[in-house]
Design an enzyme around this catalytic site. Structure first.
Site, mmCIF file in Angstrom:
data_model
loop_
_atom_site.group_PDB
_atom_site.id
_atom_site.type_symbol
_atom_site.label_atom_id
_atom_site.label_comp_id
_atom_site.label_asym_id
_atom_site.label_seq_id
_atom_site.Cartn_x
_atom_site.Cartn_y
_atom_site.Cartn_z
ATOM 1 C CG ASP A 8 -5.349 30.736 -20.026
ATOM 2 O OD1 ASP A 8 -6.411 30.117 -20.233
ATOM 3 O OD2 ASP A 8 -4.239 30.179 -19.844
ATOM 4 C CG ASP A 10 -6.681 25.330 -16.667
ATOM 5 O OD1 ASP A 10 -6.870 25.555 -15.458
ATOM 6 O OD2 ASP A 10 -7.543 24.810 -17.399
ATOM 7 C CD GLU A 16 -2.349 23.076 -18.966
ATOM 8 O OE1 GLU A 16 -2.532 24.278 -19.201
ATOM 9 O OE2 GLU A 16 -3.182 22.203 -19.216
ATOM 10 C CG ASN A 18 -3.685 16.762 -19.565
ATOM 11 O OD1 ASN A 18 -4.031 17.726 -20.280
ATOM 12 N ND2 ASN A 18 -2.815 15.847 -19.947
ATOM 13 C CG ASN A 51 -10.917 27.971 -24.900
ATOM 14 O OD1 ASN A 51 -11.743 28.890 -24.826
ATOM 15 N ND2 ASN A 51 -10.090 27.834 -25.917
ATOM 16 C CB ALA A 53 -12.131 21.250 -24.513
ATOM 17 C CG HIS A 91 -19.597 25.365 -26.525
ATOM 18 N ND1 HIS A 91 -19.593 26.715 -26.240
ATOM 19 C CD2 HIS A 91 -20.823 24.903 -26.173
ATOM 20 C CE1 HIS A 91 -20.774 27.073 -25.760
ATOM 21 N NE2 HIS A 91 -21.536 26.000 -25.694
HETATM 22 MG MG LIG Z 1 -3.647 28.189 -20.511
HETATM 23 ZN ZN LIG Z 2 -18.027 28.010 -26.497
#
Ligand SMILES: [Mg+2]
Ligand SMILES: [Zn+2]
Length: 197
Positions: A8, A10, A16, A18, A51, A53, A91
């Site tokens: 992973d 962040d 981390e 935002n 991810n 987002a 996404h």
């Molecule tokens: Mg993370």
């Molecule tokens: Zn995706």
């Protein structure tokens, strides 16, 4: 076949923040470049699965993400700790805007980013791992078929404490306070399997 450590981003590699997207906001967590180098020296390829987002929400673009990753690798190169491949999910099933509002396979805990990595690497799942600071990271690894390690940076320490307090059996094989501890765990575990063969 290649041994992979999926990571992973962040809260696992960098602090981390935002919706990190500006290079000036990138801060590696303490000991992270050294931990990554240790894993590379042990013969692992490093693959980031993240991810994002923030792209879905329109806070920044795919170009920003790719620029940040290129910058991250320039910095890591100084330590001999370059990431071999980055995959990200832009996404979000609910909060996405336009084409990014999508129920996709790549958003963790889905395995789509791992499957994308298979197009590039011949992955030796028996000697690969997933490290992250959230349960969805661990779940993604387990869904794909590699052991998960929860790291105590980012959200990980709180999550581990809650699980312990509830007396639940964790989904992860190991809880590591830092990425360096995770790297040492992997090296020790691989050393054992190597000598057992
Ligand atoms: Mg993370
Ligand atoms: Zn995706």
């Amino acid at each position: 076949m290649e041994k992979i450590v999926f990571l992973d981003r962040d809260g696992t590699i960098n602090e981390e923040v935002n919706y990190l997207h500006r290079t000036e906001d990138l801060k590696f967590l303490p000991g992270v470049p050294e931990a990554l180098r240790l894993l590379k020296e042990a013969g692992f390829k490093l693959v980031v699965v993240t991810n994002q987002a923030g792209v879905a929400r329109g806070y920044y673009t795919c170009v920003d993400v790719e620029h940040l990753h290129a910058y991250m690798n320039e910095e890591l190169k100084k330590y001999g700790a370059e990431i071999d491949a980055f995959y990200y999910c832009p996404h979000h099933p609910v909060h996405g805007i336009g084409i990014y509002k999508k129920v996709c396979q790549c958003r963790k805990p889905g395995t789509g980013m791992f499957l994308q990595a298979e197009e590039r690497f011949r992955i030796d799942k028996a000697h690969s791992y997933m490290i992250g600071d959230k349960l969805l990271d661990v779940e993604a690894g387990v869904n794909y078929g590699v052991p998960g390690i929860l790291v105590g940076t980012g959200y990980g320490a709180d999550i581990n404490r809650e699980i312990k307090e509830k007396g639940e059996k964790p989904l992860y094989d190991f809880y590591a306070e830092t990425l360096m501890d995770a790297a040492r765990y992997i090296r020790a575990r691989e050393g054992k399997t190597a000598s057992a063969v």
